[in-house]
Design an enzyme around this catalytic site. Structure first.
Site, mmCIF file in Angstrom:
data_model
loop_
_atom_site.group_PDB
_atom_site.id
_atom_site.type_symbol
_atom_site.label_atom_id
_atom_site.label_comp_id
_atom_site.label_asym_id
_atom_site.label_seq_id
_atom_site.Cartn_x
_atom_site.Cartn_y
_atom_site.Cartn_z
ATOM 1 N N HIS A 79 -6.134 -4.964 -1.088
ATOM 2 C CA HIS A 79 -5.690 -4.198 0.088
ATOM 3 C C HIS A 79 -5.961 -2.713 -0.161
ATOM 4 C CE1 HIS A 79 -3.424 -3.484 3.749
ATOM 5 N NE2 HIS A 79 -2.889 -2.436 3.138
ATOM 6 N N SER A 114 -4.736 -1.857 -3.885
ATOM 7 C CA SER A 114 -3.853 -2.783 -4.603
ATOM 8 C C SER A 114 -4.469 -4.170 -4.639
ATOM 9 C CB SER A 114 -2.500 -2.920 -3.874
ATOM 10 O OG SER A 114 -1.906 -1.676 -3.618
ATOM 11 N N ASN A 147 -5.225 -11.017 -3.161
ATOM 12 C CA ASN A 147 -5.802 -10.249 -2.061
ATOM 13 C C ASN A 147 -6.002 -8.805 -2.505
ATOM 14 O OD1 ASN A 147 -6.569 -9.691 0.710
ATOM 15 N ND2 ASN A 147 -4.576 -8.694 0.949
ATOM 16 N N ASP A 177 0.626 -9.007 3.193
ATOM 17 C CA ASP A 177 0.583 -7.947 2.168
ATOM 18 C C ASP A 177 1.911 -7.783 1.432
ATOM 19 O OD1 ASP A 177 -2.038 -7.408 3.072
ATOM 20 O OD2 ASP A 177 -1.314 -5.937 4.526
#
Ligand code: GRF
Length: 202
Positions: A106, A138, A104, A147
């Site tokens: 972020h 990130s 992911n 997260d």
């Protein structure tokens, strides 16, 4: 053989476009085998215009149907799933199906400014409210928290005293594209491919 990447989006898809451009320029040894969105979003144009299979999975489905649909729709040959601005929580069953293969992006320096409610401009507003002088983005592995997975790489971006959430977001988004492409290139190189694994176990 090059890696199969499924990209999941909810927004404008600028990170999806950056990945597709990097693939075209042979900076990533892979191809996007599917784009999945959890809502109607402008980012889908990048898939449609390049004839990449595009699937919409409605985020308003009940949890069981959302999970089942994702499990059916993510191509089984997917080596790496990239959440590029995907706003729904990825169901645990999907994470278990692709262990260590979901990442992911972020827009903050995790673990700072992550978690429930920390998305889009909310993140940048919180950074400004906290008086931070540095923010950034990130890329991390996805686990069952929000997260919370292990951070793979980060880019730092200065916060200016006259920043608004919008101006900070814009500066950070410029850094997101090369960061995400670099991590995806490295993982495509390093991850054993699922097709290869299947062959090894055949
Ligand atoms: C990015 O800012 C990313 O950090 C966040 O969602 C945004 C997606 O932007 N997770 P885009 O759809 O790739 O333009």
């Amino acid at each position: 053989m090059s890696a199969n990447i499924t990209v999941m989006i909810s927004g404008s898809g600028s990170n999806l476009k950056a990945l597709l451009d990097a693939i075209d320029q042979n900076k990533i040894d892979g191809q996007v085998c599917a784009v999945i969105a959890d809502r109607e979003c402008s980012g889908q144009q990048h898939a449609v215009s390049r004839h990449i299979p595009f699937i919409r999975v409605d985020r308003k489905l009940d949890q069981a149907s959302f999970t089942d649909t994702l499990l059916r729709m993510i191509p089984s040959e997917t080596d790496l799933i990239v959440l590029a601005g995907f706003l729904s929580v990825v169901p645990t069953a999907v994470i278990e199906q692709w262990p260590g293969r979901i990442i992911n992006l972020h827009p903050s320096l995790l673990p700072k400014f992550g978690g429930a409610g920390m998305y889009g401009l909310h993140v940048h507003k919180a950074v400004l409210d906290a008086g931070e002088s540095i923010s950034g983005c990130s890329v991390h592995y996805v686990d069952s928290g929000i997260d919370t997975g292990k951070v793979i790489a980060q880019s730092e971006v200065p916060v200016h005293t006259d920043d608004t959430p919008e101006s900070l977001q814009k500066r950070i988004q410029k850094e997101e594209h090369p960061l995400l492409c670099k991590v995806v290139a490295e993982l495509c190189h390093a991850l054993p491919q699922k097709t290869q694994i299947n062959k090894d176990f055949a």
